[in-house]
Design a protein around this motif. Structure first.
Motif, mmCIF file in Angstrom:
data_model
loop_
_atom_site.group_PDB
_atom_site.id
_atom_site.type_symbol
_atom_site.label_atom_id
_atom_site.label_comp_id
_atom_site.label_asym_id
_atom_site.label_seq_id
_atom_site.Cartn_x
_atom_site.Cartn_y
_atom_site.Cartn_z
ATOM 1 N N THR A 39 0.856 -1.181 0.000
ATOM 2 C CA THR A 39 0.000 0.000 0.000
ATOM 3 C C THR A 39 0.896 1.237 0.000
ATOM 4 O O THR A 39 2.115 1.134 0.217
ATOM 5 C CB THR A 39 -0.902 0.002 1.242
ATOM 6 N N PRO A 40 0.352 2.432 -0.215
ATOM 7 C CA PRO A 40 1.185 3.646 -0.225
ATOM 8 C C PRO A 40 1.977 3.861 1.053
ATOM 9 O O PRO A 40 3.050 4.486 1.014
ATOM 10 C CB PRO A 40 0.161 4.770 -0.435
ATOM 11 N N ASP A 41 1.491 3.321 2.196
ATOM 12 C CA ASP A 41 2.246 3.498 3.445
ATOM 13 C C ASP A 41 3.218 2.357 3.696
ATOM 14 O O ASP A 41 3.788 2.236 4.779
ATOM 15 C CB ASP A 41 1.292 3.668 4.634
ATOM 16 N N GLY A 42 3.419 1.494 2.688
ATOM 17 C CA GLY A 42 4.440 0.463 2.767
ATOM 18 C C GLY A 42 4.011 -0.853 3.389
ATOM 19 O O GLY A 42 4.822 -1.779 3.510
ATOM 20 N N LYS A 43 2.740 -1.015 3.755
ATOM 21 C CA LYS A 43 2.266 -2.261 4.350
ATOM 22 C C LYS A 43 1.845 -3.249 3.257
ATOM 23 O O LYS A 43 1.504 -2.857 2.137
ATOM 24 C CB LYS A 43 1.076 -1.987 5.278
ATOM 25 N N PRO A 44 1.873 -4.553 3.555
ATOM 26 C CA PRO A 44 1.402 -5.534 2.567
ATOM 27 C C PRO A 44 -0.027 -5.222 2.131
ATOM 28 O O PRO A 44 -0.890 -4.910 2.963
ATOM 29 C CB PRO A 44 1.475 -6.860 3.327
ATOM 30 N N ASP A 45 -0.276 -5.287 0.845
ATOM 31 C CA ASP A 45 -1.594 -4.975 0.300
ATOM 32 C C ASP A 45 -2.434 -6.253 0.284
ATOM 33 O O ASP A 45 -2.226 -7.143 -0.531
ATOM 34 C CB ASP A 45 -1.454 -4.404 -1.111
ATOM 35 N N LEU A 46 -3.391 -6.319 1.196
ATOM 36 C CA LEU A 46 -4.295 -7.458 1.298
ATOM 37 C C LEU A 46 -5.663 -7.141 0.710
ATOM 38 O O LEU A 46 -6.586 -7.959 0.792
ATOM 39 C CB LEU A 46 -4.482 -7.865 2.767
ATOM 40 N N TYR A 197 -20.504 -21.352 1.078
ATOM 41 C CA TYR A 197 -21.832 -20.745 0.967
ATOM 42 C C TYR A 197 -21.723 -19.275 1.378
ATOM 43 O O TYR A 197 -21.597 -18.966 2.557
ATOM 44 C CB TYR A 197 -22.838 -21.478 1.857
ATOM 45 N N ASN A 198 -21.730 -18.368 0.387
ATOM 46 C CA ASN A 198 -21.552 -16.942 0.664
ATOM 47 C C ASN A 198 -20.328 -16.702 1.540
ATOM 48 O O ASN A 198 -20.353 -15.895 2.475
ATOM 49 C CB ASN A 198 -22.797 -16.363 1.336
ATOM 50 N N SER A 199 -19.254 -17.398 1.239
ATOM 51 C CA SER A 199 -18.077 -17.409 2.115
ATOM 52 C C SER A 199 -16.972 -16.526 1.553
ATOM 53 O O SER A 199 -15.870 -16.999 1.238
ATOM 54 C CB SER A 199 -17.586 -18.848 2.298
ATOM 55 N N TYR A 200 -17.280 -15.250 1.443
ATOM 56 C CA TYR A 200 -16.326 -14.298 0.892
ATOM 57 C C TYR A 200 -16.112 -13.153 1.875
ATOM 58 O O TYR A 200 -17.009 -12.781 2.627
ATOM 59 C CB TYR A 200 -16.823 -13.760 -0.457
ATOM 60 N N VAL A 201 -14.904 -12.618 1.863
ATOM 61 C CA VAL A 201 -14.570 -11.488 2.721
ATOM 62 C C VAL A 201 -13.849 -10.441 1.878
ATOM 63 O O VAL A 201 -13.011 -10.783 1.025
ATOM 64 C CB VAL A 201 -13.692 -11.923 3.921
ATOM 65 N N GLN A 202 -14.194 -9.193 2.083
ATOM 66 C CA GLN A 202 -13.496 -8.101 1.410
ATOM 67 C C GLN A 202 -12.644 -7.370 2.431
ATOM 68 O O GLN A 202 -13.119 -7.015 3.510
ATOM 69 C CB GLN A 202 -14.490 -7.125 0.768
ATOM 70 N N ILE A 203 -11.364 -7.175 2.102
ATOM 71 C CA ILE A 203 -10.434 -6.485 2.988
ATOM 72 C C ILE A 203 -10.166 -5.089 2.428
ATOM 73 O O ILE A 203 -9.847 -4.937 1.243
ATOM 74 C CB ILE A 203 -9.119 -7.265 3.126
ATOM 75 N N ILE A 204 -10.309 -4.099 3.285
ATOM 76 C CA ILE A 204 -10.072 -2.695 2.926
ATOM 77 C C ILE A 204 -9.091 -2.121 3.939
ATOM 78 O O ILE A 204 -9.273 -2.307 5.149
ATOM 79 C CB ILE A 204 -11.389 -1.889 2.935
ATOM 80 N N GLN A 205 -8.064 -1.432 3.471
ATOM 81 C CA GLN A 205 -7.008 -0.944 4.365
ATOM 82 C C GLN A 205 -6.825 0.564 4.281
ATOM 83 O O GLN A 205 -6.984 1.166 3.218
ATOM 84 C CB GLN A 205 -5.668 -1.600 4.001
#
Length: 346
Positions: A39-46, A197-205
């Protein structure tokens, strides 16, 4: 309840047969020269949408005792058995699917029946396609792939829950508040770790906050990354009180202060999640459950989340929740049949 979101997800992700040809076993191995995006702050982009559709069971099947991983040939044999026994027009398969499949091989038949045989369930077609790999259990500690022994208090709670499920009646239903949270479209708990079954997760940082939004009932966990302490123990929240930090390239989320606990624990459980991006397409999601009042030692399991280009659709649970009227009407009919006696409330 069939929700529009279920149909959209099934169509967009192409819900295929469990026994269909699938890509090579997911190893999570990064290609040569690959580096973790930042990410722009240098952390791993998940960031992105990640699916939990692994066929690997939580606990190691009895037929694989002492075996932590399958050979490629054994994995292909499992796929063949699956194709032979699973009927896409039959009831949706929940629970330890692999154990059921191995038992079917040994017994010569597969009993593909719903957990609610009275009213039926979704059929298997609506379940998302599965991801195959050679692991024999999600549980990595204890090494035998099983839950650690429960404490006497934990055993007592589990037995009480079993007896409640086996009662002829479905349980108190004087009003909607008497029904389970999931049935009322409030929450399936967080983090939700069930697959397929609807087993999705969205990660926002962002630099000071991470959001983990799970598809089921669109629960979003807002995780502070600023180092502030947990809430006082007197303040409880349905999804707990999460706090995040970085351990090298791994996102660590520690959650306490649950209202109801996690997967059979007491509400004083401590849940530690570790998210590590190991390749362009996979994040290893490791979860350690520590509740001395329920299990004699902590246990850890690891889910491989696979990146998807699809989006998370709205889980319009309330808008499709026509069943509550029928549940309460059925309870009133049972009361009338019993001579008007009202069930005691919990």
């Amino acid at each position: 309840m069939r929700h529009l979101s279920t149909v959209l997800v099934a169509c967009s992700l192409v819900a295929a047969t469990l026994g269909a040809q699938s890509p090579p076993a997911a190893t999570g191995t990064a290609p040569a020269g690959w580096q973790v995006p930042r990410t722009p702050d240098g952390k791993p982009d998940l960031q992105g949408v990640w699916g939990n559709n692994s066929v690997t069971p939580m606990t190691r099947p009895t037929q694989w005792k002492g075996k932590a991983a399958l050979t490629d040939a054994e994995l292909e044999e499992l796929k063949r058995i699956t194709a032979e026994f699973v009927d896409q027009g039959g009831d949706a398969i929940f629970g330890n699917f692999v154990q059921q499949t191995l038992d079917a091989r040994d017994q010569g038949q597969f009993k593909q029946v719903s957990y609610d045989p009275t009213t039926g369930n979704y059929n298997q077609f609506w379940m998302a396609d599965r991801e195959w790999d050679t692991r024999t259990s999600l549980i990595t500690d204890p090494p035998d792939g099983q839950f650690p022994p429960m404490t006497p208090a934990g055993e007592a709670r589990r037995e009480a829950a079993r007896l409640a499920r086996e009662k002829p009646s479905r349980g108190p239903a004087d009003g909607p508040e008497d029904r389970p949270l999931s049935e009322r479209c409030v929450s399936y708990g967080a983090p939700r770790t069930g697959a397929n079954y609807n087993s999705y997760v969205q990660i926002i940082q962002s630099p000071d906050t991470t959001v983990l939004m799970q598809e089921m009932i669109h629960d979003a966990r807002v995780v502070p990354m600023t180092g502030r302490p947990h809430l006082p123990k007197t303040i409880r929240q349905l999804h707990g009180d999460p706090r995040g930090r970085w351990d090298g390239d791994t996102l660590v989320v520690e959650t306490t202060n649950y209202t109801n606990g996690f997967q059979g624990s007491t509400r004083d459980v401590t849940l530690t999640e570790r998210y590590t991006r190991v390749s362009p397409d996979f994040v290893n999601w490791e979860i350690t459950v520590d509740d001395p009042a329920t299990w004699t030692k902590p246990y850890t399991f690891m889910v491989r989340l696979k990146k998807t280009d699809g989006q998370i659709y709205e889980y319009a649970c309330h808008e499709g929740n026509y069943a509550m009227e029928g549940i309460l009407a059925g309870a009133r009919a049972e009361d009338a049949k019993a001579g008007g006696a009202k069930r005691p409330r919990r």
